[in-house]
Design a protein around this motif. Sequence first.
Motif, mmCIF file in Angstrom:
data_model
loop_
_atom_site.group_PDB
_atom_site.id
_atom_site.type_symbol
_atom_site.label_atom_id
_atom_site.label_comp_id
_atom_site.label_asym_id
_atom_site.label_seq_id
_atom_site.Cartn_x
_atom_site.Cartn_y
_atom_site.Cartn_z
ATOM 1 N N PHE A 1 4.255 27.352 11.474
ATOM 2 C CA PHE A 1 3.950 27.179 10.058
ATOM 3 C C PHE A 1 5.185 26.709 9.299
ATOM 4 C CE2 PHE A 1 3.776 29.013 5.740
ATOM 5 C CZ PHE A 1 2.676 28.311 5.258
ATOM 6 N N ARG A 2 6.332 27.246 9.645
ATOM 7 C CA ARG A 2 7.554 26.845 8.953
ATOM 8 C C ARG A 2 7.857 25.368 9.185
ATOM 9 N NH1 ARG A 2 11.553 32.068 10.163
ATOM 10 N NH2 ARG A 2 10.380 33.562 8.893
ATOM 11 N N ARG A 3 7.550 24.883 10.369
ATOM 12 C CA ARG A 3 7.772 23.467 10.637
ATOM 13 C C ARG A 3 6.810 22.597 9.842
ATOM 14 N NH1 ARG A 3 8.229 23.189 17.117
ATOM 15 N NH2 ARG A 3 8.259 20.954 16.701
ATOM 16 N N VAL A 4 5.573 23.062 9.684
ATOM 17 C CA VAL A 4 4.608 22.316 8.870
ATOM 18 C C VAL A 4 5.085 22.252 7.420
ATOM 19 C CG1 VAL A 4 2.258 22.347 7.938
ATOM 20 C CG2 VAL A 4 2.640 22.798 10.367
ATOM 21 N N ILE A 5 5.541 23.390 6.876
ATOM 22 C CA ILE A 5 6.010 23.421 5.495
ATOM 23 C C ILE A 5 7.262 22.556 5.337
ATOM 24 C CG2 ILE A 5 6.997 24.898 3.706
ATOM 25 C CD1 ILE A 5 3.996 25.132 3.972
ATOM 26 N N ALA A 6 8.180 22.645 6.306
ATOM 27 C CA ALA A 6 9.390 21.827 6.240
ATOM 28 C C ALA A 6 9.046 20.341 6.282
ATOM 29 C CB ALA A 6 10.331 22.184 7.387
ATOM 30 N N ALA A 7 8.097 19.973 7.149
ATOM 31 C CA ALA A 7 7.684 18.570 7.238
ATOM 32 C C ALA A 7 7.048 18.118 5.929
ATOM 33 C CB ALA A 7 6.706 18.391 8.401
ATOM 34 N N GLU A 8 6.236 18.985 5.326
ATOM 35 C CA GLU A 8 5.604 18.632 4.059
ATOM 36 C C GLU A 8 6.656 18.434 2.970
ATOM 37 O OE1 GLU A 8 3.326 18.103 0.642
ATOM 38 O OE2 GLU A 8 3.015 17.671 2.762
ATOM 39 N N PHE A 9 7.636 19.338 2.898
ATOM 40 C CA PHE A 9 8.668 19.207 1.876
ATOM 41 C C PHE A 9 9.470 17.924 2.069
ATOM 42 C CE2 PHE A 9 13.112 19.918 0.587
ATOM 43 C CZ PHE A 9 12.918 20.107 -0.780
ATOM 44 N N ILE A 10 9.874 17.649 3.291
ATOM 45 C CA ILE A 10 10.720 16.482 3.550
ATOM 46 C C ILE A 10 9.949 15.194 3.282
ATOM 47 C CG2 ILE A 10 11.924 15.199 5.360
ATOM 48 C CD1 ILE A 10 12.645 17.928 6.593
ATOM 49 N N SER A 11 8.696 15.115 3.763
ATOM 50 C CA SER A 11 7.915 13.899 3.526
ATOM 51 C C SER A 11 7.576 13.746 2.052
ATOM 52 C CB SER A 11 6.637 13.918 4.371
ATOM 53 O OG SER A 11 5.779 14.979 3.995
ATOM 54 N N SER A 12 7.359 14.872 1.336
ATOM 55 C CA SER A 12 7.078 14.785 -0.103
ATOM 56 C C SER A 12 8.303 14.322 -0.872
ATOM 57 C CB SER A 12 6.607 16.142 -0.632
ATOM 58 O OG SER A 12 5.356 16.497 -0.101
ATOM 59 N N VAL A 13 9.484 14.783 -0.462
ATOM 60 C CA VAL A 13 10.716 14.283 -1.083
ATOM 61 C C VAL A 13 10.809 12.768 -0.873
ATOM 62 C CG1 VAL A 13 13.230 14.273 -0.907
ATOM 63 C CG2 VAL A 13 12.001 16.436 -0.973
ATOM 64 N N GLY A 14 10.492 12.321 0.344
ATOM 65 C CA GLY A 14 10.502 10.890 0.604
ATOM 66 C C GLY A 14 9.498 10.144 -0.255
ATOM 67 N N THR A 15 8.305 10.726 -0.417
ATOM 68 C CA THR A 15 7.284 10.096 -1.250
ATOM 69 C C THR A 15 7.747 9.983 -2.695
ATOM 70 O OG1 THR A 15 5.510 10.923 0.176
ATOM 71 C CG2 THR A 15 4.908 10.273 -2.063
ATOM 72 N N GLN A 16 8.346 11.069 -3.217
ATOM 73 C CA GLN A 16 8.830 11.041 -4.597
ATOM 74 C C GLN A 16 9.995 10.058 -4.760
ATOM 75 O OE1 GLN A 16 7.309 12.594 -7.140
ATOM 76 N NE2 GLN A 16 5.802 13.226 -5.632
ATOM 77 N N MET A 17 10.851 9.968 -3.768
ATOM 78 C CA MET A 17 11.925 8.984 -3.817
ATOM 79 C C MET A 17 11.351 7.567 -3.815
ATOM 80 S SD MET A 17 14.591 10.777 -1.138
ATOM 81 C CE MET A 17 15.732 9.394 -1.138
ATOM 82 N N THR A 18 10.320 7.346 -2.997
ATOM 83 C CA THR A 18 9.684 6.037 -2.943
ATOM 84 C C THR A 18 9.063 5.681 -4.286
ATOM 85 O OG1 THR A 18 9.215 6.316 -0.585
ATOM 86 C CG2 THR A 18 7.916 4.673 -1.767
ATOM 87 N N THR A 19 8.445 6.675 -4.940
ATOM 88 C CA THR A 19 7.790 6.440 -6.223
ATOM 89 C C THR A 19 8.770 5.890 -7.256
ATOM 90 O OG1 THR A 19 6.219 8.215 -5.772
ATOM 91 C CG2 THR A 19 6.456 7.532 -8.066
ATOM 92 N N LEU A 20 10.033 6.295 -7.171
ATOM 93 C CA LEU A 20 11.045 5.784 -8.092
ATOM 94 C C LEU A 20 11.769 4.570 -7.517
ATOM 95 C CD1 LEU A 20 12.708 6.006 -10.686
ATOM 96 C CD2 LEU A 20 14.215 7.628 -9.499
ATOM 97 N N ALA A 21 12.156 4.651 -6.250
ATOM 98 C CA ALA A 21 13.024 3.616 -5.683
ATOM 99 C C ALA A 21 12.306 2.283 -5.504
ATOM 100 C CB ALA A 21 13.581 4.086 -4.339
ATOM 101 N N LEU A 22 11.044 2.306 -5.080
ATOM 102 C CA LEU A 22 10.357 1.049 -4.799
ATOM 103 C C LEU A 22 10.088 0.244 -6.072
ATOM 104 C CD1 LEU A 22 9.420 -0.509 -2.373
ATOM 105 C CD2 LEU A 22 7.204 0.636 -2.515
ATOM 106 N N LEU B 1 1.995 28.286 -0.493
ATOM 107 C CA LEU B 1 3.325 27.889 -0.034
ATOM 108 C C LEU B 1 3.412 26.380 0.171
ATOM 109 C CD1 LEU B 1 4.001 30.792 2.481
ATOM 110 C CD2 LEU B 1 5.014 30.472 0.219
ATOM 111 N N PHE B 2 2.317 25.792 0.592
ATOM 112 C CA PHE B 2 2.250 24.336 0.724
ATOM 113 C C PHE B 2 2.484 23.682 -0.629
ATOM 114 C CE2 PHE B 2 0.202 20.240 1.368
ATOM 115 C CZ PHE B 2 0.513 19.934 2.677
ATOM 116 N N GLU B 3 1.821 24.232 -1.672
ATOM 117 C CA GLU B 3 2.015 23.714 -3.029
ATOM 118 C C GLU B 3 3.444 23.956 -3.510
ATOM 119 O OE1 GLU B 3 0.162 21.872 -4.816
ATOM 120 O OE2 GLU B 3 -1.563 21.878 -3.478
ATOM 121 N N THR B 4 4.045 25.074 -3.075
ATOM 122 C CA THR B 4 5.448 25.321 -3.425
ATOM 123 C C THR B 4 6.339 24.204 -2.888
ATOM 124 O OG1 THR B 4 5.101 27.719 -3.368
ATOM 125 C CG2 THR B 4 7.363 26.951 -3.240
ATOM 126 N N ALA B 5 6.111 23.834 -1.635
ATOM 127 C CA ALA B 5 6.903 22.751 -1.048
ATOM 128 C C ALA B 5 6.674 21.442 -1.790
ATOM 129 C CB ALA B 5 6.548 22.590 0.437
#
Length: 427
Positions: free
Chosen positions: A42-63, A175-179
Amino acid sequence: MKGSVQGPADSADSPAQDCVADPVQDPETVAVQPSPLRGPQFRRVIAAEFISSVGTQMTTLALPWFVLMTSGSTARMGLVFVVQILPVPLLGMPAGLLVARWGARRITIVGDLIDAVLMAAVPTLYLAGMLPFWLLLVFVALIGCVASGYLSAQRMLLTDTIGTDEGAVTAGNALFETATSSARLVGPAIAGFLIAWFGALDVLWFDAATFAVSAALLIGLPRREVDPEPLSAGKMAEGASYLFRDRVLRTMALAALGYGTLMPVVLLALPVLARARYDSNPHVAGWLLAAWGGGTAIGTVVVARLARRIPPTRFAACGGVGAAVVLWLLPWHQPAVLAGLTVAASCMFLPAVTAPAVALLMLRPPEHLRPHVVPVFGAAVFVASPIAYAVAGILFEHLSLTTVLSAVAMGATLCALVLLNLARHPE
């Protein structure tokens, strides 16, 4: 246990056999079983969600920033936004068919890898002088297509990881929403910092790396066998029909959709509030937006703590009532600090509505229909949110701030009454 209900006639059976006949039911054994929410999977799923969401948010601004800086056209920048988000509501339901056929884990990993390749291709082709604007739009549209599959895949991945206990899934969703909400806070800030230091083009490399890391975290998870089912539009219709036919799911989904439509109006009201009541103070606007994110983060943590103790329908009713009561305070003039606390409190109650709603959407339908029920609701939310933003902008131009916020509080009250009725008569 079996031995605890034996009568005298059964006393000839071996005591040792009684002790091991059903070890799963031994209270001591059950008591020491670790929660799936504390497990490494579960921790790996949450970590993956947080990291990919950070990437998505960065893309939303950077692209879009990359497009603006390289073309100088705000029209092209706006078109990038539209092309990226449009596939999500259009393809959310068909993507559920792929999740049902190939499994949530595989879809999520493949989606992360595709995003990594697409994001890396943009700076690579641009530096090679081989990136016309139409091709960039193709890449952006493909990124949106991948995001449509995440509507059901990432949520279904939770049940694959932590099981189907309602309390655990509700807490897991919180917790998913927290990430996700944490990524919304830090992602744009990280992107802005990196753009300032390295430029938008180089930030796209960082974006690609976040998706690759997310995929790597999920690759080692145990596979869950899925029965291949044919791709059929009938499955989508069956999932939608089940959602609207089941009273509990229909009520929870409509209430969550109601709050999901009302709260964008509140979010858009925050800068208007700072301008109209607090002398156009940008610090107040920032405080109100920070209160929004902080309240949401606190609420998700609280929901995760209490999810196992409160039934989902009752939990949602409590959250709905709390949000409605607090929202009635927002139309009235108050000091900036109290306004921020009001915004934070209203957002703090909302995860108590959304997390149980998503948990029930994931668990209540038959297993073969679950990948087709979640995208129906997800697609509706993606359609409703932009409409709510557009309508809110018009409302603030023609009506007073107090009137609009009072209407939001009234709508939230109606949603709360619906949830209260469901909690009293859940079946």
